[in-house]
Write an enzyme that holds these catalytic residues in place. Sequence first.
Site, PDB file in Angstrom:
ATOM      1  CE  LYS A  22      -1.845   1.674   4.005  1.00  0.00           C
ATOM      2  NZ  LYS A  22      -1.523   3.097   4.232  1.00  0.00           N
ATOM      3  CG  ASN A  23       2.130   2.855   3.520  1.00  0.00           C
ATOM      4  OD1 ASN A  23       0.985   3.198   3.187  1.00  0.00           O
ATOM      5  ND2 ASN A  23       2.470   2.660   4.784  1.00  0.00           N
ATOM      6  CB  CYS A 117      -5.587  10.936  10.990  1.00  0.00           C
ATOM      7  SG  CYS A 117      -4.149   9.937  11.287  1.00  0.00           S
ATOM      8  NE  ARG A 122      -0.125  10.487   9.822  1.00  0.00           N
ATOM      9  CZ  ARG A 122      -0.543   9.478   9.081  1.00  0.00           C
ATOM     10  NH1 ARG A 122      -1.749   8.967   9.267  1.00  0.00           N
ATOM     11  NH2 ARG A 122       0.224   8.972   8.138  1.00  0.00           N
ATOM     12  CG  ASP A 306       2.770   1.474   9.416  1.00  0.00           C
ATOM     13  OD1 ASP A 306       2.309   2.333  10.181  1.00  0.00           O
ATOM     14  OD2 ASP A 306       3.115   1.724   8.241  1.00  0.00           O
ATOM     15  NE  ARG A 398      -7.390   4.565   4.920  1.00  0.00           N
ATOM     16  CZ  ARG A 398      -6.871   5.671   5.408  1.00  0.00           C
ATOM     17  NH1 ARG A 398      -7.310   6.144   6.539  1.00  0.00           N
ATOM     18  NH2 ARG A 398      -5.936   6.306   4.754  1.00  0.00           N
TER      19      ARG A 398
HETATM   20  N1  EPU Z   1       6.058  14.860  10.639  1.00  0.00           N
HETATM   21  C1  EPU Z   1       6.217  16.203  10.913  1.00  0.00           C
HETATM   22  N2  EPU Z   1       6.211  17.089   9.865  1.00  0.00           N
HETATM   23  C2  EPU Z   1       6.047  16.678   8.573  1.00  0.00           C
HETATM   24  C3  EPU Z   1       5.886  15.308   8.308  1.00  0.00           C
HETATM   25  C4  EPU Z   1       5.895  14.426   9.364  1.00  0.00           C
HETATM   26  O1  EPU Z   1       6.373  16.609  12.063  1.00  0.00           O
HETATM   27  O2  EPU Z   1       6.045  17.529   7.684  1.00  0.00           O
HETATM   28  C5  EPU Z   1       6.060  13.894  11.758  1.00  0.00           C
HETATM   29  C6  EPU Z   1       4.734  13.119  11.905  1.00  0.00           C
HETATM   30  O3  EPU Z   1       3.784  13.861  12.617  1.00  0.00           O
HETATM   31  C7  EPU Z   1       5.178  11.868  12.607  1.00  0.00           C
HETATM   32  C8  EPU Z   1       6.590  11.626  12.032  1.00  0.00           C
HETATM   33  O4  EPU Z   1       6.991  12.872  11.465  1.00  0.00           O
HETATM   34  O5  EPU Z   1       5.298  12.105  13.982  1.00  0.00           O
HETATM   35  C9  EPU Z   1       6.666  10.575  10.955  1.00  0.00           C
HETATM   36  O6  EPU Z   1       5.614  10.746  10.027  1.00  0.00           O
HETATM   37  P1  EPU Z   1       5.760  10.417   8.483  1.00  0.00           P
HETATM   38  O7  EPU Z   1       5.689  11.685   7.708  1.00  0.00           O
HETATM   39  O8  EPU Z   1       6.928   9.532   8.238  1.00  0.00           O
HETATM   40  O9  EPU Z   1       4.426   9.598   8.204  1.00  0.00           O
HETATM   41  P2  EPU Z   1       3.631   9.591   6.864  1.00  0.00           P
HETATM   42  O10 EPU Z   1       4.555   9.777   5.736  1.00  0.00           O
HETATM   43  O11 EPU Z   1       2.463  10.491   6.985  1.00  0.00           O
HETATM   44  C10 EPU Z   1       3.876   7.036   6.337  1.00  0.00           C
HETATM   45  C11 EPU Z   1       2.947   5.883   6.125  1.00  0.00           C
HETATM   46  C12 EPU Z   1       2.324   5.503   7.465  1.00  0.00           C
HETATM   47  C13 EPU Z   1       3.443   5.112   8.417  1.00  0.00           C
HETATM   48  C14 EPU Z   1       4.439   6.284   8.560  1.00  0.00           C
HETATM   49  C15 EPU Z   1       5.635   5.963   9.424  1.00  0.00           C
HETATM   50  C16 EPU Z   1       2.236   6.229   3.841  1.00  0.00           C
HETATM   51  C17 EPU Z   1       1.149   6.562   2.892  1.00  0.00           C
HETATM   52  N3  EPU Z   1       1.942   6.255   5.157  1.00  0.00           N
HETATM   53  O12 EPU Z   1       3.079   8.108   6.849  1.00  0.00           O
HETATM   54  O13 EPU Z   1       1.504   4.372   7.225  1.00  0.00           O
HETATM   55  O14 EPU Z   1       2.921   4.816   9.684  1.00  0.00           O
HETATM   56  O15 EPU Z   1       4.903   6.671   7.248  1.00  0.00           O
HETATM   57  O16 EPU Z   1       6.309   4.869   8.929  1.00  0.00           O
HETATM   58  O17 EPU Z   1       3.336   5.890   3.436  1.00  0.00           O
HETATM   59  C18 EPU Z   1      -0.210   2.830   7.719  1.00  0.00           C
HETATM   60  O18 EPU Z   1       0.066   2.244   6.672  1.00  0.00           O
HETATM   61  O19 EPU Z   1      -0.968   2.332   8.601  1.00  0.00           O
HETATM   62  C19 EPU Z   1       0.368   4.149   7.978  1.00  0.00           C
HETATM   63  C20 EPU Z   1      -0.142   5.002   8.867  1.00  0.00           C
END
Ligand code: EPU
Length: 418
Positions: A22-23, A117, A122, A306, A398
């Site tokens: 998915k990711n 969320c 996030r 995850d 999802r």
């Molecule tokens: N963060 C910030 N600022 C930003 C971006 C992120 O402070 O601009 C913080 C977030 O709040 C969090 C941390 O950085 O505390 C890490 O978040 P990240 O951005 O890595 O998460 P994401 O990219 O939104 C992806 C996956 C998630 C997975 C996380 C961590 C996708 C579509 N989603 O989310 O997947 O948990 O990386 O590995 O790739 C899931 O599949 O269940 C899922 C939630």
Amino acid sequence: MEKLVIEGGIPLEGEVVISGAKNAVLPLLAATLLADGNMTIRNVPRLRDVNTTVKLLQGMGVTVGVDDDNNITTNTETINSYVAPYDLVKTMRASILVLGPTLARYGEVEVSLPGGCAIGSRPVNIHLSGLEAMGADITVHEGFIRAKAERLQGARIVMDKVTVTGTENLLMAAVLAEGTTILENAACEPEVTDLANCLNKMGASIIGAGTPTIVIQGVDRLQGVDYTVLPDRIETGTFLAAAAITGGRVRALKAAPDTLDAVLQKFRDAGAKIEIGEDWIELDMRGRTLKSVDITTDPYPGFPTDMQAQLMAMNCCAQGIGVVVETIFENRMMHVAELIRMGANIRLEGNTAIVAGMPTIYGAPVMATDLRASASLIMAGLVAQGKTIVDRIYHTDRGYEKIEVRLQKLGAQIKRIS
Ligand code: EPU
């Protein structure tokens, strides 16, 4: 609303074919916005989030075809809008992934600002400041991110936190920027590497993906290619956890063992026998005692957030005490209260859960609060004495393709009801 009904207590046994990740597929579909000509993505899982992304691309005017095997072909010649509307972004935060590629190729984009969320606030500040460093003019107004740029310029960007989709967005922007971009403190997740591999196949020049420093030399155009999505490491880990918690034996086929080192080590620590082939992993728990494990989530190659909820469910039924620390998201412990309803013995202190394994947990009606929490409740239901009813399984859909059908094939007593 649909629910899953599970009668627990059957050790799972057999083989399961792992879907595309998915990711990985969500950023790859966003990357099709960068392609001249047709682009085909294969091994696409049948998931709600994929359907949402297809709707998003179609709403922008992209021509999207989906064949019987769920391979997706896109063509951007018909694009006529650079907007990701609130209706779609509110159902899937990963819609933010169109920001970088659309801006880089078309010079403008509007994406509804994702809200918080269930698992945390996030923010997307790192996505935005990275694009600004590349020369984008960005405003956030009335709930929308609006970005413009004549042509993005290469820059050295140090991300102050490791962010997966942030790295992916900046990567997709940098491939068409003028000059060299260096992304420091980049996410090393296999899904980032998969995206970089696909972009390189399209004609991009990226080195260092999979390490904290990624160097991108911008090019003028990218062409559509045929690309196969990497196997889903979290889905793999979830099915293996189901085998471990029920004391069974499951072989995950079409998997990518080298993306799961930290998770497999925890399964071994928990007492499981793990065998690995080139593209399969087998977990055997028959006749073995499940032991508690301590877990601290970390960016890749650390233990993935995850998989935290699924391993927590294992700890609920294991011998001993396991301490689970969540460091990535501030509110990813919502499954704890539901597991306690099933008889688990968990003390929650902030983002640390102290889990004392119980000889038996009991079926109960429980509510899924997010995707991986739903997986952990299903795991618990599979081993619980009696009937578990998991509500709000739209979260499950999802990220897991037909989970009940695949668990049934492994012998589980599980069915979907409306
Ligand atoms: N963060 C910030 N600022 C930003 C971006 C992120 O402070 O601009 C913080 C977030 O709040 C969090 C941390 O950085 O505390 C890490 O978040 P990240 O951005 O890595 O998460 P994401 O990219 O939104 C992806 C996956 C998630 C997975 C996380 C961590 C996708 C579509 N989603 O989310 O997947 O948990 O990386 O590995 O790739 C899931 O599949 O269940 C899922 C939630």
